[in-house]
Design a protein around this motif. Structure first.
Motif, mmCIF file in Angstrom:
data_model
loop_
_atom_site.group_PDB
_atom_site.id
_atom_site.type_symbol
_atom_site.label_atom_id
_atom_site.label_comp_id
_atom_site.label_asym_id
_atom_site.label_seq_id
_atom_site.Cartn_x
_atom_site.Cartn_y
_atom_site.Cartn_z
ATOM 1 N N LYS A 182 0.934 -1.160 0.017
ATOM 2 C CA LYS A 182 -0.105 -0.018 -0.088
ATOM 3 C C LYS A 182 0.960 1.366 0.080
ATOM 4 O O LYS A 182 2.224 1.076 0.247
ATOM 5 C CB LYS A 182 -0.955 0.025 1.291
ATOM 6 C CG LYS A 182 -0.157 -0.061 2.690
ATOM 7 C CD LYS A 182 -1.107 -0.340 3.774
ATOM 8 C CE LYS A 182 -0.197 -0.275 5.114
ATOM 9 N NZ LYS A 182 -1.097 -0.489 6.288
ATOM 10 N N THR A 199 -4.542 -4.645 4.086
ATOM 11 C CA THR A 199 -5.312 -3.287 4.562
ATOM 12 C C THR A 199 -6.349 -3.152 3.645
ATOM 13 O O THR A 199 -6.351 -3.463 2.350
ATOM 14 C CB THR A 199 -4.406 -1.959 4.234
ATOM 15 O OG1 THR A 199 -3.293 -2.160 4.960
ATOM 16 C CG2 THR A 199 -5.037 -0.871 4.585
ATOM 17 N N ALA A 200 -7.741 -2.970 4.134
ATOM 18 C CA ALA A 200 -9.066 -2.738 3.240
ATOM 19 C C ALA A 200 -8.720 -1.700 2.214
ATOM 20 O O ALA A 200 -7.988 -0.481 2.482
ATOM 21 C CB ALA A 200 -10.056 -2.173 4.210
ATOM 22 N N GLY A 201 -8.981 -1.972 0.915
ATOM 23 C CA GLY A 201 -8.895 -1.048 0.053
ATOM 24 C C GLY A 201 -7.796 -1.481 -0.908
ATOM 25 O O GLY A 201 -7.543 -0.929 -2.196
ATOM 26 N N ASN A 214 -13.017 3.054 -2.609
ATOM 27 C CA ASN A 214 -13.565 4.088 -1.719
ATOM 28 C C ASN A 214 -15.105 4.290 -1.653
ATOM 29 O O ASN A 214 -15.842 3.960 -2.340
ATOM 30 C CB ASN A 214 -13.097 5.408 -2.394
ATOM 31 C CG ASN A 214 -11.868 6.060 -1.591
ATOM 32 O OD1 ASN A 214 -11.160 5.286 -1.155
ATOM 33 N ND2 ASN A 214 -11.470 7.282 -2.047
ATOM 34 N N ASN A 222 -17.524 4.893 4.446
ATOM 35 C CA ASN A 222 -16.809 4.428 5.606
ATOM 36 C C ASN A 222 -16.085 3.319 5.402
ATOM 37 O O ASN A 222 -16.042 2.721 4.489
ATOM 38 C CB ASN A 222 -18.008 4.015 6.572
ATOM 39 C CG ASN A 222 -19.045 3.033 6.358
ATOM 40 O OD1 ASN A 222 -18.633 1.951 6.048
ATOM 41 N ND2 ASN A 222 -20.083 3.436 6.171
ATOM 42 N N GLU A 223 -15.190 2.948 6.346
ATOM 43 C CA GLU A 223 -14.027 1.920 6.364
ATOM 44 C C GLU A 223 -14.956 0.453 6.097
ATOM 45 O O GLU A 223 -14.519 -0.345 5.389
ATOM 46 C CB GLU A 223 -13.291 1.778 7.631
ATOM 47 C CG GLU A 223 -12.153 0.919 7.383
ATOM 48 C CD GLU A 223 -11.005 1.100 8.478
ATOM 49 O OE1 GLU A 223 -10.511 0.307 8.918
ATOM 50 O OE2 GLU A 223 -11.022 2.186 9.016
ATOM 51 N N LYS A 224 -15.901 0.293 6.810
ATOM 52 C CA LYS A 224 -16.667 -1.007 6.626
ATOM 53 C C LYS A 224 -17.187 -1.174 5.471
ATOM 54 O O LYS A 224 -17.079 -2.310 4.846
ATOM 55 C CB LYS A 224 -17.864 -0.901 7.892
ATOM 56 C CG LYS A 224 -18.834 -2.387 7.851
ATOM 57 C CD LYS A 224 -19.777 -2.019 8.882
ATOM 58 C CE LYS A 224 -20.515 -3.515 8.890
ATOM 59 N NZ LYS A 224 -21.563 -3.491 9.885
ATOM 60 N N THR A 252 -15.876 0.117 2.585
ATOM 61 C CA THR A 252 -14.567 -0.461 1.830
ATOM 62 C C THR A 252 -14.117 -1.451 1.912
ATOM 63 O O THR A 252 -13.945 -2.259 0.884
ATOM 64 C CB THR A 252 -13.469 0.870 2.136
ATOM 65 O OG1 THR A 252 -14.005 2.243 2.072
ATOM 66 C CG2 THR A 252 -12.378 0.442 1.585
ATOM 67 N N PHE A 253 -14.292 -1.729 3.195
ATOM 68 C CA PHE A 253 -13.869 -3.455 3.376
ATOM 69 C C PHE A 253 -14.601 -4.496 2.525
ATOM 70 O O PHE A 253 -14.502 -5.299 1.937
ATOM 71 C CB PHE A 253 -13.817 -3.880 5.050
ATOM 72 C CG PHE A 253 -13.462 -5.340 5.060
ATOM 73 C CD1 PHE A 253 -12.175 -5.693 5.321
ATOM 74 C CD2 PHE A 253 -14.700 -6.103 5.507
ATOM 75 C CE1 PHE A 253 -11.914 -7.012 5.285
ATOM 76 C CE2 PHE A 253 -14.230 -7.671 5.841
ATOM 77 C CZ PHE A 253 -12.968 -7.999 5.729
ATOM 78 N N ASN A 305 -14.103 -4.271 -1.100
ATOM 79 C CA ASN A 305 -12.893 -4.966 -1.510
ATOM 80 C C ASN A 305 -12.993 -6.505 -1.339
ATOM 81 O O ASN A 305 -12.393 -7.089 -2.212
ATOM 82 C CB ASN A 305 -11.911 -4.381 -0.463
ATOM 83 C CG ASN A 305 -10.511 -4.949 -0.720
ATOM 84 O OD1 ASN A 305 -9.493 -4.430 -0.168
ATOM 85 N ND2 ASN A 305 -10.215 -5.799 -1.652
#
Length: 438
Positions: free
Chosen positions: A245, A279-281, A321, A324-326, A328-329, A332
């Motif tokens: 990353k 890493t998510a993304g 993108n 939120n991160e959830k 994004t995960f 992915n």
């Protein structure tokens, strides 16, 4: 050719030629009446001391293991010698301070040292995280600046730390390109300390965060070329990084170095050490879905990450993108994304982030495509890929295991979609006219 004795795992000795010798010098044992001289030889397996210069029948054989703590002797702010265990006793040896500094540097990744504060002075904290912290420090004996990653050796973290050290050591021994170089390892009751070269500047994530506009296609491809050269070295050593990353790429003077091998593993151990990681993304979907499919993934997970990085360089946006991160995960993991941009370089991104690893480019193929895009103005990635599919069987290509560097001429011969009269790029026009094939 001169030969020397090297201890085997059984404790006996076997012959090895001097191609394995990392360092040689003379040391002394101080006795009451007369000092005794020993010839020291360091290999990547052992430290041997013999009264004979040819190292026959060495009296002291110290096998190098990262579990062992090696002790240096200091006097008047100089390294003057070291201690070795021998028959339940500690033996002191003394040598020229310059020789001791050189020996310490050569042996640094093979054993653990102690009392790191005696050898290094802290200058600033570079990074902190759940793993520990990274500091910039200066060596008290050489004035060289280094980066030191301190990792707590609690909660059964020791195997993971030793794995990272062994991987960095393997890459250093192979003279890997564009890879962070390990220098030494220290240990105390609480932490391991991994000493590496210090790279000035910022990581690629920090550069991207400061930019108002994306990298140009040429700039992005040049970064990818350097990244893939490092990745080739990693894969040739049987290693999968698993956490590529922008934050794990140091970027200074247009040079890239891959850092942070905390989640890396040897090929074949994917399901033993942090099977689902990254890493998510930026993680390949087969890594995030490993518990569902229970199938081992391979080197191509790093190529997926490289594709996500390339898209970020070209757009400043993450491929997955979301709000939120959830989310994004989730995107992915399901490999759900949309690439609206057009052009050959985005066609390359599409080939790197294929959901099915069998359809994804391997490292050698990705390098060939990147170099062709740099060299030829109208290179058609999709036509090139169609020709590749005819040449390789489905699944991982043999190219992954046969990654000898290509010359400009050999690349020209392999790029069947490029016409002889095609317009050249500025990079190609600046190349020397005479091309010699290695």
């Amino acid at each position: 050719m001169q030969q020397m004795l090297i201890p085997t795992s059984s404790g006996q000795t076997s012959l090895a030629n001097n191609a394995n010798i990392l360092y040689e010098c003379i040391v002394e044992r101080h006795h009451f009446f007369l000092n005794r001289k020993y010839y020291l030889q360091l290999t990547n397996q052992s430290l041997t001391l013999s009264e004979k210069q040819n190292q026959q029948d060495p009296k002291y054989i110290y096998q190098l293991k990262i579990d062992k703590v090696f002790t240096w002797s200091l006097q008047n702010n100089k390294i003057v010698g070291f201690q070795l265990p021998y028959q339940d006793k500690i033996k002191d040896f003394f040598g020229n301070p310059n020789d001791m500094v050189n020996l310490k540097a050569k042996m640094g990744a093979f054993v653990c040292y102690e009392k790191i504060e005696v050898f290094y002075k802290k200058e600033e904290i570079l990074q902190t995280g759940s793993f520990g912290k990274v500091t910039k420090e200066i060596c008290r004996f050489t004035s060289n600046r280094v980066a030191i990653k301190s990792v707590k050796c609690q909660n059964n973290q020791s195997p993971a730390i030793k794995n990272e050290i062994e991987i960095l050591k393997r890459l250093k021994q192979s003279n890997a390109l564009n890879i962070l170089e390990i220098k030494e390892v220290y240990k105390d009751e609480l932490n391991y300390y991994i000493v590496t070269e210090y790279i000035p500047g910022s990581n690629l994530k920090q550069h991207l965060d400061r930019r108002n506009k994306p990298f140009t296609m040429q700039e992005a491809l040049s970064i990818m070329e350097a990244l893939l050269k490092g990745l080739q070295s990693i894969h040739q050593n049987g290693i999968i990084h698993r956490d590529l990353k922008p934050a794990n790429l140091m970027y200074h003077n247009n040079q890239i170095k891959i850092i942070d091998f905390g989640l890396a593993c040897l090929n074949g151990k994917q399901l033993e050490q942090y099977p689902s990681c990254g890493t998510a993304g930026y993680s390949a979907p087969e890594v995030l879905n490993v518990w569902n499919k229970k199938q081992a993934y391979d080197f191509k997970v790093d190529l997926f990450s490289a594709g996500c990085i390339l898209y970020k360089l070209l757009t400043l946006d993450g491929l997955f993108n979301s709000e939120n991160e959830k989310e994004t995960f989730r995107n992915n993991k399901l490999c759900q994304f949309t690439i609206k941009e057009k052009g050959s370089v985005f066609d390359l991104v599409q080939l790197l982030v294929k959901a099915e690893p069998q359809q994804r480019l391997d490292c050698c193929q990705a390098m060939e495509a990147v170099q062709a895009l740099l060299d030829y103005k109208y290179f058609d990635v999709n036509t090139w890929y169609a020709n590749k599919l005819k040449s390789y069987q489905k699944g991982r290509s043999q190219c992954e295991f046969n990654q000898e560097p290509q010359t400009k001429l050999s690349r020209q011969c392999s790029l069947t979609s490029i016409k002889h009269q095609e317009p050249q790029t500025e990079r190609q026009r600046n190349l020397p006219k005479k091309i010699e094939q290695n």
